[in-house]
Motif scaffolding. Structure first.
Motif, PDB file in Angstrom:
ATOM      1  N   GLU A  92      -8.003  -2.072   0.080  1.00  0.00           N
ATOM      2  CA  GLU A  92      -7.792  -0.686   0.921  1.00  0.00           C
ATOM      3  C   GLU A  92      -6.297  -0.855   1.072  1.00  0.00           C
ATOM      4  O   GLU A  92      -5.380  -0.457   1.689  1.00  0.00           O
ATOM      5  CB  GLU A  92      -8.699  -1.423   1.781  1.00  0.00           C
ATOM      6  N   ARG A  93      -5.709  -2.451   1.302  1.00  0.00           N
ATOM      7  CA  ARG A  93      -4.826  -2.773   1.414  1.00  0.00           C
ATOM      8  C   ARG A  93      -3.255  -2.284   0.986  1.00  0.00           C
ATOM      9  O   ARG A  93      -2.134  -1.587   1.316  1.00  0.00           O
ATOM     10  CB  ARG A  93      -4.547  -4.072   1.469  1.00  0.00           C
ATOM     11  N   GLU A  94      -3.052  -2.346  -0.428  1.00  0.00           N
ATOM     12  CA  GLU A  94      -2.509  -1.308  -1.455  1.00  0.00           C
ATOM     13  C   GLU A  94      -2.344   0.254  -0.761  1.00  0.00           C
ATOM     14  O   GLU A  94      -1.527   0.565  -0.599  1.00  0.00           O
ATOM     15  CB  GLU A  94      -3.264  -1.750  -2.988  1.00  0.00           C
ATOM     16  N   ARG A  95      -3.577   0.466  -0.720  1.00  0.00           N
ATOM     17  CA  ARG A  95      -4.640   2.118  -0.722  1.00  0.00           C
ATOM     18  C   ARG A  95      -3.099   2.535   0.321  1.00  0.00           C
ATOM     19  O   ARG A  95      -2.604   3.322   0.372  1.00  0.00           O
ATOM     20  CB  ARG A  95      -5.153   2.250  -0.661  1.00  0.00           C
ATOM     21  N   VAL A 153       0.881   2.337  -0.203  1.00  0.00           N
ATOM     22  CA  VAL A 153       1.060   3.689  -1.298  1.00  0.00           C
ATOM     23  C   VAL A 153       0.524   4.672   0.059  1.00  0.00           C
ATOM     24  O   VAL A 153       2.014   5.944   0.162  1.00  0.00           O
ATOM     25  CB  VAL A 153       0.472   3.919  -2.359  1.00  0.00           C
ATOM     26  N   MET A 154       0.417   4.538   0.980  1.00  0.00           N
ATOM     27  CA  MET A 154       0.025   6.408   1.718  1.00  0.00           C
ATOM     28  C   MET A 154       1.500   6.548   2.679  1.00  0.00           C
ATOM     29  O   MET A 154       1.972   6.951   2.967  1.00  0.00           O
ATOM     30  CB  MET A 154      -1.386   6.202   2.211  1.00  0.00           C
ATOM     31  N   ALA A 155       1.802   5.121   3.262  1.00  0.00           N
ATOM     32  CA  ALA A 155       1.928   4.965   4.193  1.00  0.00           C
ATOM     33  C   ALA A 155       4.451   4.908   3.146  1.00  0.00           C
ATOM     34  O   ALA A 155       5.027   6.053   4.111  1.00  0.00           O
ATOM     35  CB  ALA A 155       2.469   3.297   5.195  1.00  0.00           C
ATOM     36  N   ILE A 156       4.252   5.240   2.534  1.00  0.00           N
ATOM     37  CA  ILE A 156       5.370   5.318   1.185  1.00  0.00           C
ATOM     38  C   ILE A 156       5.103   6.535   0.971  1.00  0.00           C
ATOM     39  O   ILE A 156       6.303   7.116   1.675  1.00  0.00           O
ATOM     40  CB  ILE A 156       5.037   4.457   0.347  1.00  0.00           C
ATOM     41  N   LEU A 210       4.054  -2.655  -6.406  1.00  0.00           N
ATOM     42  CA  LEU A 210       2.101  -2.394  -5.570  1.00  0.00           C
ATOM     43  C   LEU A 210       1.194  -1.275  -6.476  1.00  0.00           C
ATOM     44  O   LEU A 210      -0.049  -1.878  -6.335  1.00  0.00           O
ATOM     45  CB  LEU A 210       2.719  -1.902  -4.483  1.00  0.00           C
ATOM     46  N   VAL A 211       1.758  -0.422  -7.256  1.00  0.00           N
ATOM     47  CA  VAL A 211       0.804   0.894  -8.686  1.00  0.00           C
ATOM     48  C   VAL A 211       0.189  -0.538  -8.859  1.00  0.00           C
ATOM     49  O   VAL A 211      -1.163  -0.148  -9.179  1.00  0.00           O
ATOM     50  CB  VAL A 211       1.136   1.951  -7.871  1.00  0.00           C
ATOM     51  N   LEU A 212       0.927  -1.535  -9.568  1.00  0.00           N
ATOM     52  CA  LEU A 212       0.029  -1.424 -10.190  1.00  0.00           C
ATOM     53  C   LEU A 212      -0.831  -2.939  -9.884  1.00  0.00           C
ATOM     54  O   LEU A 212      -1.620  -2.913 -10.765  1.00  0.00           O
ATOM     55  CB  LEU A 212       1.033  -2.581 -11.091  1.00  0.00           C
ATOM     56  N   GLU A 218      17.357  -2.905 -12.926  1.00  0.00           N
ATOM     57  CA  GLU A 218      16.612  -1.467 -12.592  1.00  0.00           C
ATOM     58  C   GLU A 218      16.313  -1.645 -10.708  1.00  0.00           C
ATOM     59  O   GLU A 218      16.354  -3.187 -10.371  1.00  0.00           O
ATOM     60  CB  GLU A 218      15.023  -1.466 -12.356  1.00  0.00           C
ATOM     61  N   GLY A 219      16.488  -1.150 -10.335  1.00  0.00           N
ATOM     62  CA  GLY A 219      16.550  -1.390  -8.177  1.00  0.00           C
ATOM     63  C   GLY A 219      15.121  -2.385  -8.111  1.00  0.00           C
ATOM     64  O   GLY A 219      14.538  -2.076  -8.241  1.00  0.00           O
ATOM     65  N   GLU A 220      15.697  -2.988  -7.048  1.00  0.00           N
ATOM     66  CA  GLU A 220      14.639  -3.346  -6.619  1.00  0.00           C
ATOM     67  C   GLU A 220      12.881  -2.766  -5.666  1.00  0.00           C
ATOM     68  O   GLU A 220      12.042  -2.786  -5.635  1.00  0.00           O
ATOM     69  CB  GLU A 220      14.996  -4.790  -5.166  1.00  0.00           C
ATOM     70  N   GLU A 221      13.799  -1.418  -5.357  1.00  0.00           N
ATOM     71  CA  GLU A 221      12.887  -0.797  -4.726  1.00  0.00           C
ATOM     72  C   GLU A 221      11.369  -0.613  -5.615  1.00  0.00           C
ATOM     73  O   GLU A 221      10.649  -0.280  -5.414  1.00  0.00           O
ATOM     74  CB  GLU A 221      13.966   0.142  -3.292  1.00  0.00           C
ATOM     75  N   ALA A 222      12.472   0.038  -7.004  1.00  0.00           N
ATOM     76  CA  ALA A 222      10.961   0.547  -7.602  1.00  0.00           C
ATOM     77  C   ALA A 222      10.291  -0.334  -8.565  1.00  0.00           C
ATOM     78  O   ALA A 222       9.388  -0.112  -8.604  1.00  0.00           O
ATOM     79  CB  ALA A 222      12.164   1.172  -9.097  1.00  0.00           C
ATOM     80  N   LYS A 223      11.013  -1.757  -8.499  1.00  0.00           N
ATOM     81  CA  LYS A 223       9.802  -2.766  -8.613  1.00  0.00           C
ATOM     82  C   LYS A 223       9.227  -3.444  -8.012  1.00  0.00           C
ATOM     83  O   LYS A 223       7.968  -3.584  -7.827  1.00  0.00           O
ATOM     84  CB  LYS A 223      11.732  -3.795  -9.388  1.00  0.00           C
TER      85      LYS A 223
END
Length: 365
Positions: free
Chosen positions: A116-119, A122-125, A101-103, A91-96
């Protein structure tokens, strides 16, 4: 740091452990266990890296082994199996990276820990994806992408909500183009252990800058819905703004739940003034923009390329509200004057053009 695939395997083991500790999410636990079991079952028993751990691999290639697991089992899988190569399609590196991040965000949600940092990441992406709405795959998920950028979505966020977002967006993140506008630094590393930079359009710097991006988007949506209202219409008309006008603009934004003193100050610093920031969002009324250059064009006859050049300035003023003098040396102006306006206008005309632009920019201050 471990390779991304190992990080994903490990955090899923942590999810299994957390599911067991809170004695909940039976279906979600089974799903995570199924993903891990599939990865283990795909491992080649003849691979020299796999052979030393074959007993453990064969045991957990069976779904029944996942029904009841001890902490010792989880530790053994994390220490000995997580790093082994699988036979799954690459799989692509970006997807991983997005998976990691989400896991990790899901793990924090289940454990009741801050995320908060992860949130913000995700918002930036999501914000970067929203900037490419013409791509069909992104357009299909645009509602979710916009929801992810709203604080309300995160107030009662759950494991299933994050899982849905992960599945729907992991295949889109590779579409994000690299940009010099801002860099979000990722903690993720590739298989060589080299730090990776993820550049996202419009991020305006580190992840914390995403708050300003969200403020600007909310302000843009609100103001463009109210272009004909009082002081907003005055901004678009090109009339000089008073201190009372600036205060009124800030008041109506605050009343709409958009921004505050800190974001207003940052907006002023970035644009040069708060009025100019607002003008950059709402643009200039086209009739007002044309009026600025009407006398200039009427004073004498100009060649077609000269008139087109001035019309490009009018177009940009209509869309962006302001034009920096340096812009007329860049695209699309360079299509008409590759070496700059000096090649198609006499010096006196260039001085007049720059003065008109400067005067218009100044009245937005």
């Amino acid at each position: 740091a471990p390779p991304l695939s190992e990080q994903i395997f490990t955090v899923r083991l942590e999810l299994i452990q957390t599911f067991d500790e809170i004695q909940a999410h039976g279906d979600e636990r089974a799903e995570v266990a199924g993903v891990l079991r599939e990865a283990i079952a795909s491992m080649n028993p003849d691979n020299f890296l796999v052979r030393p751990h074959l007993e453990l691999v064969e045991r957990f290639a069976d779904g029944k082994a996942w029904e009841s697991m001890s902490v010792v089992d989880l530790a053994a899988l994390g220490d000995r199996v997580a790093k082994l190569p699988t036979g799954l399609d690459p799989e692509g590196e970006e997807a991983k990276r997005f998976d990691v991040l989400v896991l990790n965000t899901q793990l924090s949600v289940l454990r009741g820990e801050p995320f908060e940092r992860e949130r913000r990441k995700v918002m930036a992406i999501a914000g970067a994806l929203e900037d490419m709405p013409t791509i069909p795959a992104i357009a299909t998920q645009l509602e979710l992408i916009q929801d992810l950028q709203a604080d309300e979505w995160w107030e009662n966020v759950s494991y299933p909500m994050l899982e849905e977002a992960r599945r729907k967006l992991r295949g889109l993140v590779h579409l994000i183009e690299r940009s010099k506008k801002g860099v979000i630094y990722s903690d993720f590393v590739d298989e060589l252990g080299v730090s990776v930079e993820i550049e996202l359009p419009g991020a305006g710097g580190a992840v914390a800058g995403n708050e300003f991006v969200q403020f600007r988007k909310k302000a843009e949506h609100f103001l463009k819905e109210n272009l004909g209202e009082g002081v907003v219409a005055k901004v678009r008309s090109g009339q000089p703004l008073s201190g009372a006008d600036i205060a009124e603009l800030q008041r109506i934004l605050v009343a709409a739940g958009i921004g505050g003193d800190e974001t207003f100050e940052e907006a002023s610093e970035k644009a040069g003034s708060f009025g100019r920031f607002i003008r950059s969002i709402v643009g200039l009324d086209r009739a007002a923009a044309k009026a600025v250059f009407a006398q200039f064009l009427d004073d004498k006859r100009y060649a077609k390329n000269q008139i087109q050049f001035v019309n490009l300035i009018i177009d940009e003023l209509t869309e962006r509200g302001v034009v920096d003098a340096s812009r007329v040396y860049e695209a699309p102006y360079d299509m008409l004057a590759p070496s700059g306006p000096e090649k198609i206008f006499v010096e006196a005309d260039i001085d007049r053009i720059f003065k008109l632009i400067d005067d218009l920019n100044r009245v937005s201050n």
